[in-house]
Design a protein around this motif. Structure first.
Motif, short mmCIF file in Angstrom:
data_model
loop_
_atom_site.label_atom_id
_atom_site.label_comp_id
_atom_site.label_asym_id
_atom_site.label_seq_id
_atom_site.Cartn_x
_atom_site.Cartn_y
_atom_site.Cartn_z
N UNK A 63 -22.40 0.58 -8.83
CA UNK A 63 -23.09 0.54 -10.12
C UNK A 63 -24.13 1.67 -10.22
N UNK A 64 -24.87 1.88 -9.14
CA UNK A 64 -25.90 2.93 -9.13
C UNK A 64 -25.32 4.33 -9.14
N UNK A 65 -24.04 4.45 -8.81
CA UNK A 65 -23.41 5.78 -8.73
C UNK A 65 -22.32 5.97 -9.77
N UNK A 66 -22.27 5.10 -10.77
CA UNK A 66 -21.41 5.30 -11.93
C UNK A 66 -19.94 5.00 -11.73
N UNK A 67 -19.59 4.12 -10.79
CA UNK A 67 -18.20 3.70 -10.69
C UNK A 67 -18.15 2.19 -10.47
N UNK A 68 -16.97 1.62 -10.49
CA UNK A 68 -16.81 0.18 -10.44
C UNK A 68 -15.90 -0.25 -9.30
N UNK A 69 -16.19 -1.41 -8.74
CA UNK A 69 -15.28 -2.04 -7.78
C UNK A 69 -14.82 -3.39 -8.32
N UNK A 92 -12.31 -8.19 8.58
CA UNK A 92 -12.39 -8.20 7.13
C UNK A 92 -11.52 -7.08 6.58
N UNK A 93 -10.69 -7.44 5.61
CA UNK A 93 -9.87 -6.46 4.91
C UNK A 93 -10.31 -6.47 3.45
N UNK A 94 -10.81 -5.31 2.99
CA UNK A 94 -11.28 -5.19 1.61
C UNK A 94 -10.27 -4.36 0.83
N UNK A 95 -9.74 -4.96 -0.24
CA UNK A 95 -8.78 -4.27 -1.11
C UNK A 95 -9.46 -3.99 -2.44
N UNK A 96 -9.38 -2.74 -2.86
CA UNK A 96 -10.02 -2.30 -4.08
C UNK A 96 -8.99 -2.17 -5.19
N UNK A 97 -9.43 -2.34 -6.45
CA UNK A 97 -8.50 -2.21 -7.58
C UNK A 97 -7.98 -0.78 -7.68
N UNK A 98 -6.84 -0.65 -8.33
CA UNK A 98 -6.25 0.67 -8.52
C UNK A 98 -7.24 1.58 -9.24
N UNK A 99 -7.71 2.56 -8.53
CA UNK A 99 -8.69 3.50 -9.05
C UNK A 99 -8.66 4.71 -8.12
N UNK A 100 -8.80 5.86 -8.64
CA UNK A 100 -8.81 7.06 -7.80
C UNK A 100 -10.23 7.32 -7.31
N UNK A 102 -13.10 8.91 -5.29
CA UNK A 102 -13.30 10.22 -4.67
C UNK A 102 -13.64 10.01 -3.19
N UNK A 103 -13.53 11.06 -2.41
CA UNK A 103 -13.91 10.98 -0.99
C UNK A 103 -15.38 10.60 -0.85
N UNK A 104 -16.22 11.12 -1.74
CA UNK A 104 -17.65 10.77 -1.72
C UNK A 104 -17.85 9.28 -1.98
N UNK A 105 -17.13 8.73 -2.96
CA UNK A 105 -17.23 7.30 -3.26
C UNK A 105 -16.74 6.45 -2.08
N UNK A 106 -15.65 6.87 -1.45
CA UNK A 106 -15.13 6.14 -0.29
C UNK A 106 -16.14 6.15 0.86
N UNK A 107 -16.77 7.30 1.10
CA UNK A 107 -17.79 7.37 2.17
C UNK A 107 -18.96 6.44 1.85
N UNK A 108 -19.37 6.41 0.58
CA UNK A 108 -20.46 5.53 0.14
C UNK A 108 -20.07 4.07 0.34
N UNK A 109 -18.87 3.71 -0.07
CA UNK A 109 -18.37 2.34 0.08
C UNK A 109 -18.40 1.92 1.55
N UNK A 110 -17.85 2.74 2.40
CA UNK A 110 -17.73 2.38 3.82
C UNK A 110 -19.08 2.34 4.51
N UNK A 111 -19.94 3.28 4.20
CA UNK A 111 -21.29 3.29 4.79
C UNK A 111 -22.05 2.04 4.35
N UNK A 112 -21.97 1.73 3.07
CA UNK A 112 -22.68 0.58 2.53
C UNK A 112 -22.18 -0.72 3.16
N UNK A 113 -20.88 -0.86 3.31
CA UNK A 113 -20.32 -2.07 3.92
C UNK A 113 -20.85 -2.28 5.33
#
Length: 134
Positions: A63-69, A92-100, A102-113
């Protein structure tokens, strides 16, 4: 600071009340530890809390970075050890909705988790295997 009330009823069951909202959760001892397994056990709650914390914190970061999960799903499981009886691994297996994403968003997701408050509160010897499915 949040407060909770836990009441032991009978048959290895408790009722936990979130005092601010009145929401309740029932826990039951697991089948492999003298219980009926009819609800979450305390160690199930710990495992599910980690998954919930990860999704919540990822949601805030997104939300703070302008995308949705929205629609993301986390499936979790615990592995119990003996001597002493305790959770030795959480998967834990986390499945995200169909969305492209970015590599930056993926790094943010994984770091945050990996840095959510519940994760940081668990003992470092507890093995946590997290899979991200984009």
């Amino acid at each position: 600071m949040e407060k909770y009330r836990t009441i032991y009823s009978d048959g290895l069951r408790t009722q936990i009340t979130h005092l601010r909202s009145g929401a309740t959760i029932i826990t039951d001892a697991p089948v492999d530890n003298h219980g009926k397994g009819e609800s979450f056990s305390p160690t199930d709650m710990m495992t599910a809390s980690l998954a919930s914390c990860m999704l919540t914190m990822i949601g805030i970061a997104a939300q703070n970075n302008g995308f949705s999960i929205d629609g993301a799903v986390a499936e979790s499981e615990k592995v119990m050890g003996t001597d002493p009886r305790r959770v030795i691994e959480i998967n834990i297996s986390i499945s995200f909705p169909a969305h492209s994403y970015s590599e930056k968003e993926k790094r943010l997701i994984e770091h945050t988790a990996h840095h959510c408050p519940v994760s940081k509160s668990l003992h470092p010897d507890l093995k946590k295997t997290i899979t991200f499915n984009y």
